[in-house]
Design a protein around this motif. Structure first.
Motif, PDB file in Angstrom:
ATOM      1  N   ASP A 440     -41.757  90.765  30.442  1.00  0.00           N
ATOM      2  CA  ASP A 440     -41.806  91.161  31.852  1.00  0.00           C
ATOM      3  C   ASP A 440     -42.985  92.080  32.126  1.00  0.00           C
ATOM      4  OD1 ASP A 440     -39.561  89.658  32.410  1.00  0.00           O
ATOM      5  OD2 ASP A 440     -38.166  91.343  32.160  1.00  0.00           O
ATOM      6  N   ARG A 441     -43.291  92.939  31.177  1.00  0.00           N
ATOM      7  CA  ARG A 441     -44.461  93.812  31.327  1.00  0.00           C
ATOM      8  C   ARG A 441     -45.739  92.976  31.381  1.00  0.00           C
ATOM      9  NH1 ARG A 441     -45.460  99.379  29.676  1.00  0.00           N
ATOM     10  NH2 ARG A 441     -43.313  99.488  28.879  1.00  0.00           N
ATOM     11  N   TYR A 444     -46.055  91.436  34.757  1.00  0.00           N
ATOM     12  CA  TYR A 444     -46.490  92.426  35.747  1.00  0.00           C
ATOM     13  C   TYR A 444     -48.010  92.571  35.737  1.00  0.00           C
ATOM     14  CZ  TYR A 444     -47.138  97.066  37.846  1.00  0.00           C
ATOM     15  OH  TYR A 444     -47.568  98.115  38.616  1.00  0.00           O
ATOM     16  N   TYR A 445     -48.618  92.462  34.548  1.00  0.00           N
ATOM     17  CA  TYR A 445     -50.075  92.582  34.437  1.00  0.00           C
ATOM     18  C   TYR A 445     -50.786  91.233  34.545  1.00  0.00           C
ATOM     19  CZ  TYR A 445     -49.875  97.514  33.122  1.00  0.00           C
ATOM     20  OH  TYR A 445     -49.695  98.874  33.137  1.00  0.00           O
TER      21      TYR A 445
END
Length: 460
Positions: A440-441, A444-445
């Protein structure tokens, strides 16, 4: 600059040469063994070096550029050789001049070793034994110092260049060379056989993850996963034993930090080589003669929290500063990194827990483990195998807690498969097929697609 010096006091003037032999200078019979020649040159170097020290003003030399100093010293040494009527071939004279320049400006007999890029470590065990580590193997060299006094002089020159001191009252010192190479010095009375100097060299060509792939330390897919983990601000611990390549790997991971981020590094001896423009480098300081003025790693980590860092990088986590680093990771300083001595990812977390306890915090074990589980995202395990090669053996995620136990999951594991006819270790980096917890991180990026492709290629 200096007065005319005679030859050795015990020498008698040479007889006048006849016209028939005028062209041939009178000299001692040539040495019959290499050791005789080495001893002769050593004696000549000592005599010339003593004359040089009496002839030059160190203050004046300190105002010149290194190239100018070397040129001045070369001219003076050549004049001393002429004044002393020493019989030297052109090659021997160049060797004497080079060695004396290295004594005055560099690290004396160690200069040729520093110039070799295949050497990882230089270990000086007193004046008569110099070992190196090249290609993962330990070798005894033929390098020798004149005596322990020359070695001690070089040790003091190294540590004084970074504002530190080493002598009988302060016999242990960590320092660094100009290129960032790590230096440890321990001298008598603690070192029984004379001053002991250890240099962990840095390569001139900075290693990258691509280079590690070429060396077989990691697969391209695993390297891509590490690149993404660094770019998306995962908190990363690089774990491994002594000489396993932790600092090198940490340098590789920092290359993928965005150039707009403010980075603060904390180290005992500044050796990280970050390429970003906005880097603040901090270094610890030992106590002075009165035992005051010490600045510890914990002091630096605490202070850098007030410096508005976006990432904190600790060269080596080895004490109670571990608690302050965990606090930083949990309070908005995502993407922080550090190295730690441990043999497995699980051992690395146990060591962090022990180091928090070293700070005197009376916290329940579960509370400390919850802090660790929420702070650390990825552990990269490096190892030096028995054939001298270095491999990344685990890329492991911290995924949470189950009861009182921190839960880990491996993304890549190096599997040993044997060795070839030359004794080189064979194996492969096996992906486990698990989906990273930082997916998920990465999304996000905007790097989730690149992460999916790397994992798909690894599992193909």
């Amino acid at each position: 600059m200096f007065g005319r010096r005679s030859a050795a006091p015990s020498a008698t003037p040479p007889p006048a040469a006849s016209p028939a032999t005028a062209a041939a200078p009178v000299s001692a019979p040539p040495p019959t063994r290499a050791t005789d020649l080495d001893q002769r040159l050593s004696d000549i170097k000592i005599a010339i070096f003593n004359d040089l020290i009496d002839s030059v003003d160190p203050t004046e030399l300190g105002r010149l550029e290194p190239a100018q100093v070397r040129e001045e010293i070369s001219d003076i040494v050549a004049e001393i050789i002429s004044m002393r009527s020493l019989i030297l071939s052109a090659a021997e004279q160049q060797v004497v001049i080079a060695d004396i320049c290295n004594d005055v400006l560099g690290l004396g007999p160690l200069e040729p070793l520093l110039a070799r890029d295949d050497i990882a470590d230089i270990m000086v065990n007193g004046a008569d034994k110099v070992y190196i580590e090249a290609d993962g193997k330990m070798e005894l060299t033929d390098i020798r110092f004149r005596d322990n006094a020359q070695l001690m002089n070089i040790c003091q020159r190294i540590v004084s260049a970074v504002g530190r001191r080493v002598d009988e009252s302060s016999p242990i010192c960590d320092a660094r060379l100009g290129d960032g190479s790590r230096v440890n010095v321990i001298v008598p009375p603690l070192a029984i056989d004379g001053p002991t100097l250890t240099i962990r060299k840095f390569k001139r060509d900075k290693l990258t993850l691509d280079k590690l792939v070429e060396f077989g330390s990691i697969t391209p897919q695993a390297a891509k996963v590490l690149q993404i983990a660094s770019a998306v601000r995962c908190n990363i611990l690089v774990s491994g034993g002594t000489g396993s390549g932790k600092t090198t790997l940490l340098n590789c991971l920092t290359r993928y930090i965005d150039e707009a981020e403010r980075i603060v590094t904390c180290e005992d001896a500044a050796e990280l080589q970050l390429q970003q423009p906005h880097v603040v480098r901090l270094e610890t300081r030992p106590p002075n003669l009165e035992g005051a003025g010490q600045v510890t790693m914990r002091d630096l980590v605490k202070n850098c929290l007030r410096m508005r860092p976006e990432r904190i990088i600790v060269g080596e986590v080895r004490g109670p500063e571990a608690f302050d680093l965990l606090q930083a990771m949990n309070t908005g300083h995502d993407g922080s990194m550090g190295t730690i001595h441990a043999n497995t990812p699980r051992d690395a977390l146990s060591r962090v827990e022990n180091m928090v306890a070293m700070g005197g915090y009376n916290l329940p074990a579960k509370a400390v483990r919850e802090q660790i589980a929420s702070a650390v995202n990825v552990i990269v395990q490096a190892a030096r195998l028995r054939d001298g090669s270095r491999k990344i053996t685990h890329i492991t995620e911290v995924v949470g807690m189950e009861g009182d136990v921190i839960t880990l999951q491996d993304l890549f594991v190096f599997e040993y498969e044997g060795e070839d006819s030359r004794g080189r270790v064979l194996g492969r980096h096996r992906p486990t097929g698990l989906r990273p917890a930082f997916w998920d991180r990465a999304r996000y990026y905007g790097l989730d697609r690149a992460l999916a492709e790397a994992l798909s290629d690894a599992n193909a």
